[in-house]
Design a protein around this motif. Structure first.
Motif, PDB file in Angstrom:
ATOM      1  N   THR A  35       0.807  -1.223   0.000  1.00  0.00           N
ATOM      2  CA  THR A  35       0.000   0.000   0.000  1.00  0.00           C
ATOM      3  C   THR A  35       0.836   1.266   0.000  1.00  0.00           C
ATOM      4  O   THR A  35       0.685   2.132  -0.868  1.00  0.00           O
ATOM      5  CB  THR A  35      -0.939   0.017   1.216  1.00  0.00           C
ATOM      6  OG1 THR A  35      -1.747  -1.165   1.194  1.00  0.00           O
ATOM      7  CG2 THR A  35      -1.834   1.249   1.171  1.00  0.00           C
ATOM      8  N   LEU A  36       1.720   1.421   0.972  1.00  0.00           N
ATOM      9  CA  LEU A  36       2.506   2.646   1.060  1.00  0.00           C
ATOM     10  C   LEU A  36       3.434   2.781  -0.137  1.00  0.00           C
ATOM     11  O   LEU A  36       3.700   3.896  -0.619  1.00  0.00           O
ATOM     12  CB  LEU A  36       3.308   2.662   2.366  1.00  0.00           C
ATOM     13  CG  LEU A  36       3.805   4.036   2.845  1.00  0.00           C
ATOM     14  CD1 LEU A  36       2.674   5.035   2.916  1.00  0.00           C
ATOM     15  CD2 LEU A  36       4.505   3.908   4.188  1.00  0.00           C
ATOM     16  N   LEU A  99       4.460  -0.223  10.518  1.00  0.00           N
ATOM     17  CA  LEU A  99       5.234   1.022  10.581  1.00  0.00           C
ATOM     18  C   LEU A  99       4.822   2.046   9.519  1.00  0.00           C
ATOM     19  O   LEU A  99       5.480   3.078   9.359  1.00  0.00           O
ATOM     20  CB  LEU A  99       6.748   0.744  10.434  1.00  0.00           C
ATOM     21  CG  LEU A  99       7.393  -0.179  11.478  1.00  0.00           C
ATOM     22  CD1 LEU A  99       8.884  -0.343  11.178  1.00  0.00           C
ATOM     23  CD2 LEU A  99       7.194   0.347  12.880  1.00  0.00           C
ATOM     24  N   GLY A 100       3.723   1.788   8.816  1.00  0.00           N
ATOM     25  CA  GLY A 100       3.282   2.708   7.772  1.00  0.00           C
ATOM     26  C   GLY A 100       2.922   4.081   8.308  1.00  0.00           C
ATOM     27  O   GLY A 100       3.257   5.109   7.699  1.00  0.00           O
ATOM     28  N   GLY A 101       2.241   4.110   9.451  1.00  0.00           N
ATOM     29  CA  GLY A 101       1.864   5.395  10.054  1.00  0.00           C
ATOM     30  C   GLY A 101       3.090   6.210  10.445  1.00  0.00           C
ATOM     31  O   GLY A 101       3.127   7.424  10.236  1.00  0.00           O
ATOM     32  N   LEU A 102       4.092   5.537  11.006  1.00  0.00           N
ATOM     33  CA  LEU A 102       5.314   6.250  11.385  1.00  0.00           C
ATOM     34  C   LEU A 102       6.051   6.767  10.153  1.00  0.00           C
ATOM     35  O   LEU A 102       6.626   7.858  10.181  1.00  0.00           O
ATOM     36  CB  LEU A 102       6.227   5.326  12.193  1.00  0.00           C
ATOM     37  CG  LEU A 102       5.769   4.997  13.624  1.00  0.00           C
ATOM     38  CD1 LEU A 102       6.741   4.020  14.276  1.00  0.00           C
ATOM     39  CD2 LEU A 102       5.641   6.260  14.457  1.00  0.00           C
ATOM     40  N   ALA A 103       6.037   5.982   9.083  1.00  0.00           N
ATOM     41  CA  ALA A 103       6.680   6.421   7.846  1.00  0.00           C
ATOM     42  C   ALA A 103       6.021   7.687   7.312  1.00  0.00           C
ATOM     43  O   ALA A 103       6.708   8.640   6.910  1.00  0.00           O
ATOM     44  CB  ALA A 103       6.628   5.317   6.797  1.00  0.00           C
ATOM     45  N   LEU A 104       4.697   7.714   7.338  1.00  0.00           N
ATOM     46  CA  LEU A 104       3.986   8.927   6.907  1.00  0.00           C
ATOM     47  C   LEU A 104       4.280  10.085   7.853  1.00  0.00           C
ATOM     48  O   LEU A 104       4.356  11.241   7.426  1.00  0.00           O
ATOM     49  CB  LEU A 104       2.487   8.668   6.840  1.00  0.00           C
ATOM     50  CG  LEU A 104       1.981   7.835   5.657  1.00  0.00           C
ATOM     51  CD1 LEU A 104       0.468   7.728   5.690  1.00  0.00           C
ATOM     52  CD2 LEU A 104       2.437   8.433   4.329  1.00  0.00           C
ATOM     53  N   GLY A 105       4.445   9.780   9.146  1.00  0.00           N
ATOM     54  CA  GLY A 105       4.795  10.828  10.097  1.00  0.00           C
ATOM     55  C   GLY A 105       6.148  11.440   9.799  1.00  0.00           C
ATOM     56  O   GLY A 105       6.314  12.663   9.822  1.00  0.00           O
ATOM     57  N   VAL A 206      14.704  -4.783   0.961  1.00  0.00           N
ATOM     58  CA  VAL A 206      15.313  -5.158   2.240  1.00  0.00           C
ATOM     59  C   VAL A 206      14.257  -5.386   3.322  1.00  0.00           C
ATOM     60  O   VAL A 206      14.072  -6.504   3.804  1.00  0.00           O
ATOM     61  CB  VAL A 206      16.327  -4.083   2.698  1.00  0.00           C
ATOM     62  CG1 VAL A 206      16.974  -4.485   4.016  1.00  0.00           C
ATOM     63  CG2 VAL A 206      17.397  -3.870   1.628  1.00  0.00           C
ATOM     64  N   GLY A 207      13.561  -4.328   3.736  1.00  0.00           N
ATOM     65  CA  GLY A 207      12.578  -4.484   4.793  1.00  0.00           C
ATOM     66  C   GLY A 207      12.049  -3.136   5.260  1.00  0.00           C
ATOM     67  O   GLY A 207      12.640  -2.086   5.003  1.00  0.00           O
ATOM     68  N   ARG A 208      10.930  -3.146   5.963  1.00  0.00           N
ATOM     69  CA  ARG A 208      10.247  -1.919   6.368  1.00  0.00           C
ATOM     70  C   ARG A 208      11.056  -1.112   7.379  1.00  0.00           C
ATOM     71  O   ARG A 208      11.088   0.118   7.304  1.00  0.00           O
ATOM     72  CB  ARG A 208       8.861  -2.278   6.922  1.00  0.00           C
ATOM     73  CG  ARG A 208       7.983  -1.126   7.395  1.00  0.00           C
ATOM     74  CD  ARG A 208       7.694  -0.088   6.333  1.00  0.00           C
ATOM     75  NE  ARG A 208       7.075  -0.562   5.129  1.00  0.00           N
ATOM     76  CZ  ARG A 208       5.759  -0.568   4.891  1.00  0.00           C
ATOM     77  NH1 ARG A 208       4.918  -0.161   5.816  1.00  0.00           N
ATOM     78  NH2 ARG A 208       5.295  -0.972   3.725  1.00  0.00           N
ATOM     79  N   LEU A 209      11.700  -1.751   8.337  1.00  0.00           N
ATOM     80  CA  LEU A 209      12.482  -1.009   9.326  1.00  0.00           C
ATOM     81  C   LEU A 209      13.641  -0.280   8.646  1.00  0.00           C
ATOM     82  O   LEU A 209      13.907   0.895   8.937  1.00  0.00           O
ATOM     83  CB  LEU A 209      13.014  -1.946  10.408  1.00  0.00           C
ATOM     84  CG  LEU A 209      13.854  -1.285  11.508  1.00  0.00           C
ATOM     85  CD1 LEU A 209      13.036  -0.233  12.250  1.00  0.00           C
ATOM     86  CD2 LEU A 209      14.391  -2.329  12.483  1.00  0.00           C
ATOM     87  N   LEU A 471      14.508   6.375  17.396  1.00  0.00           N
ATOM     88  CA  LEU A 471      14.646   6.916  16.040  1.00  0.00           C
ATOM     89  C   LEU A 471      13.716   8.101  15.832  1.00  0.00           C
ATOM     90  O   LEU A 471      14.117   9.140  15.289  1.00  0.00           O
ATOM     91  CB  LEU A 471      14.339   5.817  15.024  1.00  0.00           C
ATOM     92  CG  LEU A 471      14.379   6.232  13.543  1.00  0.00           C
ATOM     93  CD1 LEU A 471      15.810   6.518  13.115  1.00  0.00           C
ATOM     94  CD2 LEU A 471      13.760   5.131  12.668  1.00  0.00           C
ATOM     95  N   MET A 472      12.483   7.968  16.274  1.00  0.00           N
ATOM     96  CA  MET A 472      11.509   9.053  16.119  1.00  0.00           C
ATOM     97  C   MET A 472      11.908  10.275  16.951  1.00  0.00           C
ATOM     98  O   MET A 472      11.757  11.421  16.506  1.00  0.00           O
ATOM     99  CB  MET A 472      10.111   8.585  16.537  1.00  0.00           C
ATOM    100  CG  MET A 472       9.515   7.507  15.633  1.00  0.00           C
ATOM    101  SD  MET A 472       9.315   8.013  13.902  1.00  0.00           S
ATOM    102  CE  MET A 472      10.740   7.222  13.152  1.00  0.00           C
ATOM    103  N   PHE A 473      12.431  10.030  18.141  1.00  0.00           N
ATOM    104  CA  PHE A 473      12.885  11.142  18.976  1.00  0.00           C
ATOM    105  C   PHE A 473      14.045  11.867  18.299  1.00  0.00           C
ATOM    106  O   PHE A 473      14.076  13.103  18.252  1.00  0.00           O
ATOM    107  CB  PHE A 473      13.311  10.610  20.350  1.00  0.00           C
ATOM    108  CG  PHE A 473      13.824  11.679  21.278  1.00  0.00           C
ATOM    109  CD1 PHE A 473      12.957  12.613  21.837  1.00  0.00           C
ATOM    110  CD2 PHE A 473      15.188  11.756  21.585  1.00  0.00           C
ATOM    111  CE1 PHE A 473      13.433  13.609  22.698  1.00  0.00           C
ATOM    112  CE2 PHE A 473      15.662  12.743  22.437  1.00  0.00           C
ATOM    113  CZ  PHE A 473      14.781  13.670  22.989  1.00  0.00           C
ATOM    114  N   GLY A 474      14.978  11.093  17.775  1.00  0.00           N
ATOM    115  CA  GLY A 474      16.102  11.699  17.060  1.00  0.00           C
ATOM    116  C   GLY A 474      15.645  12.454  15.824  1.00  0.00           C
ATOM    117  O   GLY A 474      16.184  13.522  15.493  1.00  0.00           O
TER     118      GLY A 474
END
Length: 627
Positions: A35-36, A99-105, A206-209, A471-474
């Protein structure tokens, strides 16, 4: 005022989503992607669509003009195609997955950092931006890509990539904003989207992360490409926004020919057409960036061909797939390639270079201080190197090999000028280094993926959430650095200049020529160093420095001659005699002191005969210097 910016963002979203989604919906290719991935691929296809469309229209239907009505009808028709094509599966397009929502974030925050700078600094920075704004204006007003800069300058555009203006002009038309505004917001949108190619590449291979990490590195941890805002490198960042998307789709197309043929015959052909469209988009947006992408495509072709050799019956299929992608790509870029190469060859084939005289130092010099100052921070480069090491040893070996080959060939390209063969020196080490953030993003993502693959699954499941939130904090901390990535001295225009230049437009003859603060960034290459450089765009009055595309024009010798005469104004006892003899009757002094430290002294100039102040607003002056 904020409503204007919201309108711009809304129309940008329409322009950058509808064509790509229409193609995916009608072709059914969306089924090959998660989807993403579909959303990011749709953006990439849309970005490539406009340059191809405008170039083909200028070549095949030169009498047709693309205006407001045609653009709205085109977008509306494509939107109806999306509704029809996805009528039974539209809900599937919003299931973002792990992790799709975080990617959009991450993408959303990245775009906010770019748009915030466009809001805070409403005029494009530095010197390249002038011709970008002029070409945007000409494309919007003429309804097609211009052949010259007339009436602003006599410069022909055959040697220059015009794809960006196929994106900026529609925004100018539909949002009803000035050309420089459409340019800046489109460029910042493309800048913020550079990470989606890294995400798509890593997510597929590779992968989503790894994809999430790579996108965060490019968008928020790395100072490139955010720094392009200061340089006006808008065509370059536009091409880089889809470089990895084009390379990935090309890889998928070649592999499909090797592995799937003939099970999904139509799907494979459509995928090859998509690859050709994306490759053409990269080239039409920036010729040099296509040169940077070529080694990556070569590395991909080598890997696929080696794999095919292990299964001899698939060698011809693989070669056929490569050939089809190449043919489609070349067919779509021919309208720009033929005239550009003709001029390039005619100039470079007779050029004489002498490295012993240091003429090529700008193009071939390299040291680690430059690498860390232009490419990426040392800690990111260190992680990228580790990514190569662990990637070769662990999971993601194939992707690591491709990216490593790409980097090695990029450095060979960057150093090509040392061969003293002008035809091969189409790029330079500086241009190459400022796009290394893309392979760095890929390799850092690979590093994280491999490290997590080495951790026992039970432990990895517990560690991953902690790592993601760190990661998000950074990334959030990085966002504050990105909105601080501003070199103020490259911002030329002030409110005082706006008023003074407005006065020039209303009160000076249309054939007036203005002497402006000038610097020679290379021998025979003058540029303006304050807001006077923008007089040409805002008023149509000519300046002594013209634009950075002046070397492509027939009157460049005159531009150099007038710019050299400007240097007389910097003397302790300034003289206007040479300028007056060349027909330059006015001087503009910007409100902001130039970065060079050299600027016109109004007090000294006013001591000269016949020099008078026509208008003054703050520290901005309009002087008449001739009798």
């Amino acid at each position: 005022m904020i409503w204007v910016e919201l309108k711009i963002v809304f129309i940008l979203a329409l322009l950058l989503l509808i064509p790509g989604w229409a193609f995916l919906a009608v072709s059914g290719l969306w089924r090959r992607w998660k989807t993403l991935q579909r959303w990011f691929l749709a953006i990439g296809i849309s970005i490539a669509f406009y340059p191809v469309l405008y170039y083909l229209m200028r070549t095949l239907l030169p009498m047709v003009r693309i205006g407001r009505s045609k653009l709205w009808v085109m977008l509306a028709g494509m939107f109806l195609l999306i509704i029809w094509g996805l009528r039974k599966s539209w809900l599937k397009q919003f299931k973002l997955g792990h992790l799709g929502g975080l990617a959009l974030g991450v993408l959303g925050v990245t775009l906010l950092t770019r748009f915030w700078l466009a809001y805070q600094y409403p005029y494009p920075a530095w010197t390249d931006s002038l011709h970008h704004a002029i070409l945007t204006q000409l494309t919007a007003s003429e309804g097609q890509l211009p052949l010259t800069l007339l009436p602003f300058a006599s410069t022909a555009t055959d040697m220059y990539h015009l794809g960006l203006y196929a994106l900026t002009a529609p925004l100018q038309i539909l949002a009803e904003v000035p050309a420089h505004t459409a340019l800046l917001w489109t460029a910042q949108a493309l800048n913020g989207l550079c990470g989606i190619g890294v995400f798509l590449f890593l997510d597929k291979k590779v992968g989503r992360l790894a994809a999430l990490v790579g996108m965060a590195v490019v968008g928020l941890f790395s100072f490139q490409p955010a720094w392009y805002f200061n340089w006006g490198r808008f065509t370059q960042v536009g091409a880089q926004s889809i470089l990895l998307i084009a390379a990935l789709v090309t890889w998928e197309a070649i592999r499909a020919w090797r592995v799937e043929w003939p099970a999904f015959k139509i799907s494979i052909i459509l995928l090859s057409l998509t690859a050709g469209l994306l490759n053409a988009g990269v080239f039409l947006l920036h010729f040099q960036v296509a040169g940077y992408m070529l080694p990556l495509l070569i590395a991909i072709a080598i890997v696929e061909f080696v794999s095919a050799c292990k299964e001899k019956k698939r060698i011809l299929r693989t070669l056929l797939g490569i050939s089809i992608v190449v043919v489609v790509s070349l067919a779509l870029i021919l309208p720009a390639l033929l005239p550009a190469f003709d001029i390039y060859y005619s100039v470079r084939s007779v050029a004489v270079w002498d490295d012993t005289a240091g003429q090529n130092a700008y193009f071939s010099s390299f040291d680690f201080d430059t690498l860390f100052g232009l490419a990426s921070r040392p800690w990111l480069i260190a992680l990228a190197v580790l990514g190569i090491v662990v990637g070769i040893l662990g999971a993601g070996r194939e992707t690591t090999l491709v990216v490593t080959l790409w980097i090695l060939m990029l450095f060979l390209e960057g150093m090509s000028s040392r061969l003293n063969i002008p035809l091969l020196a189409f790029t330079n080490i500086t241009g190459m280094m400022i796009m290394l953030y893309l392979p760095v993003g890929l390799l850092v993502g690979l590093f994280v993926h491999v490290v997590f693959s080495w951790i026992p699954k039970l432990i990895a499941k517990r560690v991953e959430p902690v790592f993601i939130w760190l990661l998000m904090f950074g990334a959030m901390i990085g966002s504050f650095y990105r909105i601080s990535d501003v070199e103020d001295y490259r911002q030329f225009i002030t409110p005082e200049d706006e008023t003074a230049i407005g006065w020039i437009a209303a009160n000076t003859p249309e054939d007036a020529v203005f002497a402006i603060n000038t610097d020679f960034w290379l021998e025979n290459s003058p540029i303006g160093t304050d807001a006077g450089y923008w007089i040409l765009y805002f008023t149509g009055r000519h300046t002594t420095a013209s634009t950075m595309l002046s070397p492509f024009g027939p009157d460049h010798d005159g531009v150099v001659l007038r710019s050299e005469a400007v240097l007389d104004l910097y003397e302790e006892d300034p003289s206007v005699a040479s300028l007056c003899a060349l027909g330059v009757e006015y001087v503009y002094i910007g409100a902001k002191k130039p970065y060079t430290g050299k600027f016109f002294n109004p007090t000294a100039l006013l001591q000269l005969p016949h020099v008078q102040v026509l208008f003054k607003w703050g520290d901005a002056y309009v002087l008449k210097i001739c009798e």
